[in-house]
Design a protein around this motif. Structure first.
Motif, PDB file in Angstrom:
ATOM      1  N   LYS A  12       2.320   3.373   7.175  1.00  0.00           N
ATOM      2  CA  LYS A  12       2.558   1.944   6.977  1.00  0.00           C
ATOM      3  C   LYS A  12       1.602   1.118   7.825  1.00  0.00           C
ATOM      4  O   LYS A  12       1.281   1.463   8.957  1.00  0.00           O
ATOM      5  CB  LYS A  12       3.991   1.568   7.357  1.00  0.00           C
ATOM      6  N   THR A  13       1.213  -0.003   7.262  1.00  0.00           N
ATOM      7  CA  THR A  13       0.406  -0.965   7.995  1.00  0.00           C
ATOM      8  C   THR A  13       1.320  -1.802   8.877  1.00  0.00           C
ATOM      9  O   THR A  13       2.552  -1.726   8.766  1.00  0.00           O
ATOM     10  CB  THR A  13      -0.357  -1.896   7.025  1.00  0.00           C
ATOM     11  N   VAL A  14       0.741  -2.622   9.718  1.00  0.00           N
ATOM     12  CA  VAL A  14       1.552  -3.508  10.556  1.00  0.00           C
ATOM     13  C   VAL A  14       2.327  -4.516   9.709  1.00  0.00           C
ATOM     14  O   VAL A  14       3.296  -5.100  10.176  1.00  0.00           O
ATOM     15  CB  VAL A  14       0.712  -4.247  11.618  1.00  0.00           C
ATOM     16  N   HIS A  15       1.920  -4.680   8.451  1.00  0.00           N
ATOM     17  CA  HIS A  15       2.608  -5.592   7.536  1.00  0.00           C
ATOM     18  C   HIS A  15       3.554  -4.847   6.593  1.00  0.00           C
ATOM     19  O   HIS A  15       3.954  -5.384   5.557  1.00  0.00           O
ATOM     20  CB  HIS A  15       1.591  -6.402   6.734  1.00  0.00           C
ATOM     21  N   GLU A  16       3.885  -3.579   6.959  1.00  0.00           N
ATOM     22  CA  GLU A  16       4.870  -2.771   6.231  1.00  0.00           C
ATOM     23  C   GLU A  16       4.411  -2.323   4.842  1.00  0.00           C
ATOM     24  O   GLU A  16       5.223  -1.955   3.999  1.00  0.00           O
ATOM     25  CB  GLU A  16       6.211  -3.506   6.123  1.00  0.00           C
ATOM     26  N   ARG A  17       3.127  -2.333   4.592  1.00  0.00           N
ATOM     27  CA  ARG A  17       2.592  -1.823   3.324  1.00  0.00           C
ATOM     28  C   ARG A  17       2.342  -0.328   3.490  1.00  0.00           C
ATOM     29  O   ARG A  17       1.611   0.076   4.389  1.00  0.00           O
ATOM     30  CB  ARG A  17       1.294  -2.546   2.988  1.00  0.00           C
ATOM     31  N   LEU A  18       2.944   0.479   2.644  1.00  0.00           N
ATOM     32  CA  LEU A  18       2.793   1.924   2.734  1.00  0.00           C
ATOM     33  C   LEU A  18       1.573   2.344   1.923  1.00  0.00           C
ATOM     34  O   LEU A  18       1.514   2.108   0.713  1.00  0.00           O
ATOM     35  CB  LEU A  18       4.047   2.632   2.236  1.00  0.00           C
ATOM     36  N   LEU A  19       0.603   2.969   2.606  1.00  0.00           N
ATOM     37  CA  LEU A  19      -0.647   3.365   1.969  1.00  0.00           C
ATOM     38  C   LEU A  19      -0.863   4.866   1.994  1.00  0.00           C
ATOM     39  O   LEU A  19      -0.434   5.551   2.926  1.00  0.00           O
ATOM     40  CB  LEU A  19      -1.837   2.720   2.684  1.00  0.00           C
ATOM     41  N   VAL A  20      -1.548   5.351   0.974  1.00  0.00           N
ATOM     42  CA  VAL A  20      -2.105   6.696   0.955  1.00  0.00           C
ATOM     43  C   VAL A  20      -3.586   6.519   1.262  1.00  0.00           C
ATOM     44  O   VAL A  20      -4.276   5.747   0.583  1.00  0.00           O
ATOM     45  CB  VAL A  20      -1.930   7.361  -0.423  1.00  0.00           C
ATOM     46  N   VAL A  21      -4.062   7.201   2.290  1.00  0.00           N
ATOM     47  CA  VAL A  21      -5.469   7.122   2.681  1.00  0.00           C
ATOM     48  C   VAL A  21      -6.064   8.521   2.581  1.00  0.00           C
ATOM     49  O   VAL A  21      -5.553   9.453   3.201  1.00  0.00           O
ATOM     50  CB  VAL A  21      -5.626   6.593   4.132  1.00  0.00           C
ATOM     51  N   ILE A  22      -7.117   8.649   1.807  1.00  0.00           N
ATOM     52  CA  ILE A  22      -7.812   9.925   1.705  1.00  0.00           C
ATOM     53  C   ILE A  22      -9.088   9.796   2.526  1.00  0.00           C
ATOM     54  O   ILE A  22      -9.844   8.842   2.364  1.00  0.00           O
ATOM     55  CB  ILE A  22      -8.106  10.286   0.242  1.00  0.00           C
ATOM     56  N   TYR A  23      -9.284  10.764   3.416  1.00  0.00           N
ATOM     57  CA  TYR A  23     -10.421  10.683   4.330  1.00  0.00           C
ATOM     58  C   TYR A  23     -10.973  12.071   4.620  1.00  0.00           C
ATOM     59  O   TYR A  23     -10.378  13.091   4.300  1.00  0.00           O
ATOM     60  CB  TYR A  23     -10.018   9.984   5.627  1.00  0.00           C
ATOM     61  N   SER A  24     -12.129  12.067   5.250  1.00  0.00           N
ATOM     62  CA  SER A  24     -12.801  13.309   5.616  1.00  0.00           C
ATOM     63  C   SER A  24     -13.117  13.269   7.105  1.00  0.00           C
ATOM     64  O   SER A  24     -13.400  12.202   7.657  1.00  0.00           O
ATOM     65  CB  SER A  24     -14.099  13.442   4.818  1.00  0.00           C
ATOM     66  N   GLU A  25     -13.068  14.429   7.735  1.00  0.00           N
ATOM     67  CA  GLU A  25     -13.411  14.538   9.150  1.00  0.00           C
ATOM     68  C   GLU A  25     -14.824  15.079   9.340  1.00  0.00           C
ATOM     69  O   GLU A  25     -15.186  15.487  10.418  1.00  0.00           O
ATOM     70  CB  GLU A  25     -12.429  15.475   9.858  1.00  0.00           C
ATOM     71  N   GLU A  26     -15.624  15.048   8.305  1.00  0.00           N
ATOM     72  CA  GLU A  26     -16.931  15.689   8.346  1.00  0.00           C
ATOM     73  C   GLU A  26     -17.886  15.128   9.377  1.00  0.00           C
ATOM     74  O   GLU A  26     -18.856  15.778   9.723  1.00  0.00           O
ATOM     75  CB  GLU A  26     -17.577  15.658   6.961  1.00  0.00           C
ATOM     76  N   GLU A  27     -17.649  13.940   9.850  1.00  0.00           N
ATOM     77  CA  GLU A  27     -18.573  13.308  10.787  1.00  0.00           C
ATOM     78  C   GLU A  27     -17.892  12.966  12.109  1.00  0.00           C
ATOM     79  O   GLU A  27     -18.202  11.958  12.726  1.00  0.00           O
ATOM     80  CB  GLU A  27     -19.164  12.047  10.161  1.00  0.00           C
ATOM     81  N   LEU A  28     -16.961  13.802  12.557  1.00  0.00           N
ATOM     82  CA  LEU A  28     -16.236  13.514  13.795  1.00  0.00           C
ATOM     83  C   LEU A  28     -17.200  13.183  14.925  1.00  0.00           C
ATOM     84  O   LEU A  28     -18.242  13.804  15.040  1.00  0.00           O
ATOM     85  CB  LEU A  28     -15.363  14.712  14.185  1.00  0.00           C
TER      86      LEU A  28
END
Length: 94
Positions: free
Chosen positions: A53-69
């Motif tokens: 959830k965001t600080v505004h209570e919006r529930l999001l699905v976030v797809i991300y990669s750790e390839e560039e840590l």
């Protein structure tokens, strides 16, 4: 170690147009203590899914990669629905 987030400019514009998700919302959702992470169900070995959830209570699905840590590359983000929301609610005790 400081962690940062990057998002391809063209992909970001497309996500804003399609899903009305802004960069600050993604960062906020990724900081949700009740959020959860699973491997990308589409089979990409280097991608992860975060539901939070965001600080505004919006529930999001976030797809991300750790390839560039230590940078996380955001692939896409959209409103969580269905099983994503159900699992979040269950895990958060809602």
């Amino acid at each position: 170690m400081d962690i940062g987030f990057v998002w391809d400019e063209e992909k970001y514009k497309q996500v804003v147009a399609d899903h009305q998700v802004r960069f600050y919302e993604v960062v906020s959702a990724l900081e949700d203590r009740d959020g959860y992470e699973v491997p990308d169900p589409t089979g990409y070995a280097d991608r992860w899914v975060w539901v939070g959830k965001t600080v505004h209570e919006r529930l999001l699905v976030v797809i991300y990669s750790e390839e560039e840590l230590p940078l996380y590359r955001v692939i896409t983000a959209f409103d969580a629905e269905g099983r994503w929301r159900d699992v979040y609610d269950q895990r958060a005790g809602l």
